[in-house]
Design a protein around this motif. Structure first.
Motif, PDB file in Angstrom:
ATOM      1  N   ILE A 299      18.096  48.700  78.487  1.00 41.35           N
ATOM      2  CA  ILE A 299      16.792  48.938  79.103  1.00 41.35           C
ATOM      3  C   ILE A 299      16.086  47.626  79.423  1.00 41.35           C
ATOM      4  N   SER A 300      15.318  47.632  80.488  1.00 42.43           N
ATOM      5  CA  SER A 300      14.525  46.457  80.849  1.00 42.43           C
ATOM      6  C   SER A 300      13.354  46.327  79.871  1.00 42.43           C
ATOM      7  N   LEU A 301      13.030  45.097  79.517  1.00 49.12           N
ATOM      8  CA  LEU A 301      12.000  44.838  78.509  1.00 49.12           C
ATOM      9  C   LEU A 301      10.981  43.826  79.003  1.00 49.12           C
ATOM     10  N   ASP A 302       9.816  43.837  78.372  1.00 51.17           N
ATOM     11  CA  ASP A 302       8.883  42.709  78.400  1.00 51.17           C
ATOM     12  C   ASP A 302       9.120  41.983  77.081  1.00 51.17           C
ATOM     13  N   ILE A 303       9.330  40.674  77.150  1.00 52.95           N
ATOM     14  CA  ILE A 303       9.557  39.871  75.943  1.00 52.95           C
ATOM     15  C   ILE A 303       8.342  38.967  75.762  1.00 52.95           C
ATOM     16  N   ILE A 304       7.718  39.083  74.593  1.00 48.57           N
ATOM     17  CA  ILE A 304       6.453  38.405  74.311  1.00 48.57           C
ATOM     18  C   ILE A 304       6.667  37.412  73.169  1.00 48.57           C
ATOM     19  N   TYR A 305       6.461  36.125  73.450  1.00 48.01           N
ATOM     20  CA  TYR A 305       6.598  35.076  72.432  1.00 48.01           C
ATOM     21  C   TYR A 305       5.221  34.778  71.840  1.00 48.01           C
ATOM     22  N   VAL A 306       5.176  34.663  70.511  1.00 50.38           N
ATOM     23  CA  VAL A 306       3.917  34.501  69.787  1.00 50.38           C
ATOM     24  C   VAL A 306       4.045  33.317  68.813  1.00 50.38           C
ATOM     25  N   ASP A 307       3.026  32.461  68.770  1.00 46.66           N
ATOM     26  CA  ASP A 307       3.093  31.291  67.880  1.00 46.66           C
ATOM     27  C   ASP A 307       2.749  31.664  66.437  1.00 46.66           C
ATOM     28  N   GLU A 308       2.769  30.668  65.554  1.00 45.26           N
ATOM     29  CA  GLU A 308       2.534  30.898  64.129  1.00 45.26           C
ATOM     30  C   GLU A 308       1.105  31.349  63.826  1.00 45.26           C
ATOM     31  N   ASN A 309       0.189  31.174  64.780  1.00 48.69           N
ATOM     32  CA  ASN A 309      -1.196  31.621  64.619  1.00 48.69           C
ATOM     33  C   ASN A 309      -1.450  32.969  65.284  1.00 48.69           C
ATOM     34  N   PHE A 310      -0.385  33.647  65.691  1.00 44.30           N
ATOM     35  CA  PHE A 310      -0.419  34.987  66.280  1.00 44.30           C
ATOM     36  C   PHE A 310      -0.970  35.020  67.698  1.00 44.30           C
ATOM     37  N   ASN A 311      -0.940  33.875  68.392  1.00 45.37           N
ATOM     38  CA  ASN A 311      -1.368  33.800  69.781  1.00 45.37           C
ATOM     39  C   ASN A 311      -0.159  33.969  70.698  1.00 45.37           C
ATOM     40  N   ILE A 312      -0.314  34.782  71.736  1.00 46.26           N
ATOM     41  CA  ILE A 312       0.764  34.979  72.705  1.00 46.26           C
ATOM     42  C   ILE A 312       0.868  33.728  73.565  1.00 46.26           C
ATOM     43  N   VAL A 313       2.053  33.095  73.552  1.00 46.09           N
ATOM     44  CA  VAL A 313       2.229  31.837  74.288  1.00 46.09           C
ATOM     45  C   VAL A 313       3.055  32.002  75.563  1.00 46.09           C
ATOM     46  N   THR A 314       3.921  33.001  75.623  1.00 45.24           N
ATOM     47  CA  THR A 314       4.760  33.225  76.809  1.00 45.24           C
ATOM     48  C   THR A 314       5.096  34.705  76.902  1.00 45.24           C
ATOM     49  N   ILE A 315       5.070  35.221  78.125  1.00 47.45           N
ATOM     50  CA  ILE A 315       5.499  36.597  78.379  1.00 47.45           C
ATOM     51  C   ILE A 315       6.510  36.582  79.518  1.00 47.45           C
ATOM     52  N   HIS A 316       7.640  37.225  79.297  1.00 45.91           N
ATOM     53  CA  HIS A 316       8.627  37.452  80.357  1.00 45.91           C
ATOM     54  C   HIS A 316       8.638  38.954  80.618  1.00 45.91           C
ATOM     55  N   LYS A 317       8.264  39.345  81.831  1.00 40.92           N
ATOM     56  CA  LYS A 317       8.157  40.763  82.167  1.00 40.92           C
ATOM     57  C   LYS A 317       9.404  41.255  82.901  1.00 40.92           C
TER      58      LYS A 317
ATOM     59  N   ILE B  62      16.202  33.355  78.211  1.00 39.63           N
ATOM     60  CA  ILE B  62      14.798  33.712  78.423  1.00 39.63           C
ATOM     61  C   ILE B  62      14.003  32.897  77.395  1.00 39.63           C
ATOM     62  N   PRO B  63      13.529  31.713  77.790  1.00 43.25           N
ATOM     63  CA  PRO B  63      12.944  30.772  76.821  1.00 43.25           C
ATOM     64  C   PRO B  63      11.473  31.026  76.511  1.00 43.25           C
ATOM     65  N   SER B  64      11.068  30.554  75.327  1.00 43.65           N
ATOM     66  CA  SER B  64       9.664  30.657  74.933  1.00 43.65           C
ATOM     67  C   SER B  64       8.825  29.558  75.591  1.00 43.65           C
ATOM     68  N   TYR B  65       9.429  28.484  76.017  1.00 46.88           N
ATOM     69  CA  TYR B  65       8.768  27.307  76.602  1.00 46.88           C
ATOM     70  C   TYR B  65       7.875  26.574  75.607  1.00 46.88           C
ATOM     71  N   LYS B  66       7.277  27.297  74.683  1.00 46.46           N
ATOM     72  CA  LYS B  66       6.426  26.711  73.645  1.00 46.46           C
ATOM     73  C   LYS B  66       6.956  27.191  72.303  1.00 46.46           C
ATOM     74  N   ASN B  67       6.500  26.579  71.225  1.00 42.61           N
ATOM     75  CA  ASN B  67       6.927  27.024  69.895  1.00 42.61           C
ATOM     76  C   ASN B  67       6.451  28.438  69.639  1.00 42.61           C
ATOM     77  N   ALA B  68       7.349  29.227  69.054  1.00 43.93           N
ATOM     78  CA  ALA B  68       7.038  30.614  68.719  1.00 43.93           C
ATOM     79  C   ALA B  68       7.688  30.950  67.384  1.00 43.93           C
ATOM     80  N   GLN B  69       7.003  31.736  66.590  1.00 37.76           N
ATOM     81  CA  GLN B  69       7.550  32.199  65.312  1.00 37.76           C
ATOM     82  C   GLN B  69       7.827  33.703  65.353  1.00 37.76           C
ATOM     83  N   TYR B  70       7.222  34.390  66.308  1.00 36.86           N
ATOM     84  CA  TYR B  70       7.383  35.833  66.430  1.00 36.86           C
ATOM     85  C   TYR B  70       7.715  36.173  67.876  1.00 36.86           C
ATOM     86  N   VAL B  71       8.492  37.233  68.042  1.00 37.32           N
ATOM     87  CA  VAL B  71       8.817  37.720  69.379  1.00 37.32           C
ATOM     88  C   VAL B  71       8.712  39.239  69.326  1.00 37.32           C
ATOM     89  N   ILE B  72       8.090  39.805  70.347  1.00 38.99           N
ATOM     90  CA  ILE B  72       7.972  41.257  70.434  1.00 38.99           C
ATOM     91  C   ILE B  72       8.674  41.706  71.707  1.00 38.99           C
TER      92      ILE B  72
END
Length: 185
Positions: A117-135, A145-155
Motif C-alpha cells: 500500500i502507498s504510505l505517507d512517511i513522517i519523520y519526527v525528531d527527538e523533541n517530537f517535532n515533524i521534520v520531514t514528510i514524504h507523501k 526515502i530519507p529523513s534529510y534531518k535527524n529523526a528518532q521516530y517515524v510514523i
C-alpha cells in the motif's frame, strides 16, 4: 561416408544439448513463477499477512495546540520489527499507523520494498517535532526515502492521511507510549 555420419551425429548432439538447455531454463522460470504466485496467494488469503496490533494511540498536534488527527498505532521498536514494518499488508484502516522508535536520533532512510500500500512517511525528531514528510510513497519501490534531518521516530500512515488532516512539517506528535523517551527541557 563415415565422416558424414560423425558430422551428423555431432550435429544431433549439439541440437540435443541446445534443446536440453532451453528446457532446463524454462523449468527454472516455471519454478520461480510458481513461488511468486504461491507467495501472492498466501498474502491474498491472509495466511501470511501480518495483522494490525494496537499498542497505543498517537495524536498529531498543530502549532496552535489543535489536534489534527489521532491514530491507533502498532509499535516497531527493535531491529526485526523495524525491518518488517508494514511489508506484506494489503490494507490498513484510515485511523491506523505504525510508529517506529529508534534508540537515538539520526539520519533515517526507509524504502517501500514489499510494501503493498502507498504510505505517507513522517519523520519526527527527538523533541517530537515533524521534520520531514514524504507523501504518497510508491509501493514496492526500493528507492531511498530519507529523513534529510535527524529523526528518532517515524510514523507510517495510509497515503493522503497528511493531506486529509492538514499535517505538515513543524507540527508535532504526542503519545503516552513515548513519554519515557521525552527529552527534558
Amino acid at each position: 561416408m563415415r565422416n558424414r555420419k560423425i558430422i551428423v551425429i555431432g550435429a544431433i548432439l549439439l541440437v540435443a544439448i541446445f534443446l536440453i538447455a532451453i528446457v532446463m531454463n524454462s523449468i527454472n522460470d516455471l519454478k520461480n513463477l510458481s513461488k511468486t504466485n504461491t507467495q501472492s496467494t498466501a498474502i491474498k488469503d491472509g495466511a501470511t499477512e501480518p495483522q494490525f496490533v494496537k499498542e497505543g494511540t498517537l495524536s498529531f498536534i498543530a502549532s496552535n495546540d489543535d489536534t489534527l488527527g489521532t491514530i491507533d498505532i502498532e509499535i516497531a521498536d527493535n531491529d526485526a520489527q523495524r525491518e518488517q514494518g508494514l511489508m506484506y499488508r494489503s490494507s490498513m484502516k484510515q485511523n491506523q499507523g505504525m510508529l517506529f522508535v529508534f534508540d537515538k536520533s539520526g539520519q533515517q532512510n526507509f524504502w517501500m520494498k514489499n510494501t503493498i500500500i502507498s504510505l505517507d512517511i513522517i519523520y519526527v525528531d527527538e523533541n517530537f517535532n515533524i521534520v520531514t514528510i514524504h507523501k504518497n510513497t510508491q509501493p514496492y519501490s526500493e528507492a531511498q526515502i530519507p529523513s534529510y534531518k535527524n529523526a528518532q521516530y517515524v510514523i507510517e500512515v495510509n497515503a493522503e492521511f497528511c493531506n486529509r488532516n492538514n499535517i505538515k512539517e513543524g507540527d508535532r506528535i504526542y503519545s503516552k507510549v513515548l513519554q519515557p523517551h521525552k527529552v527534558q527541557a
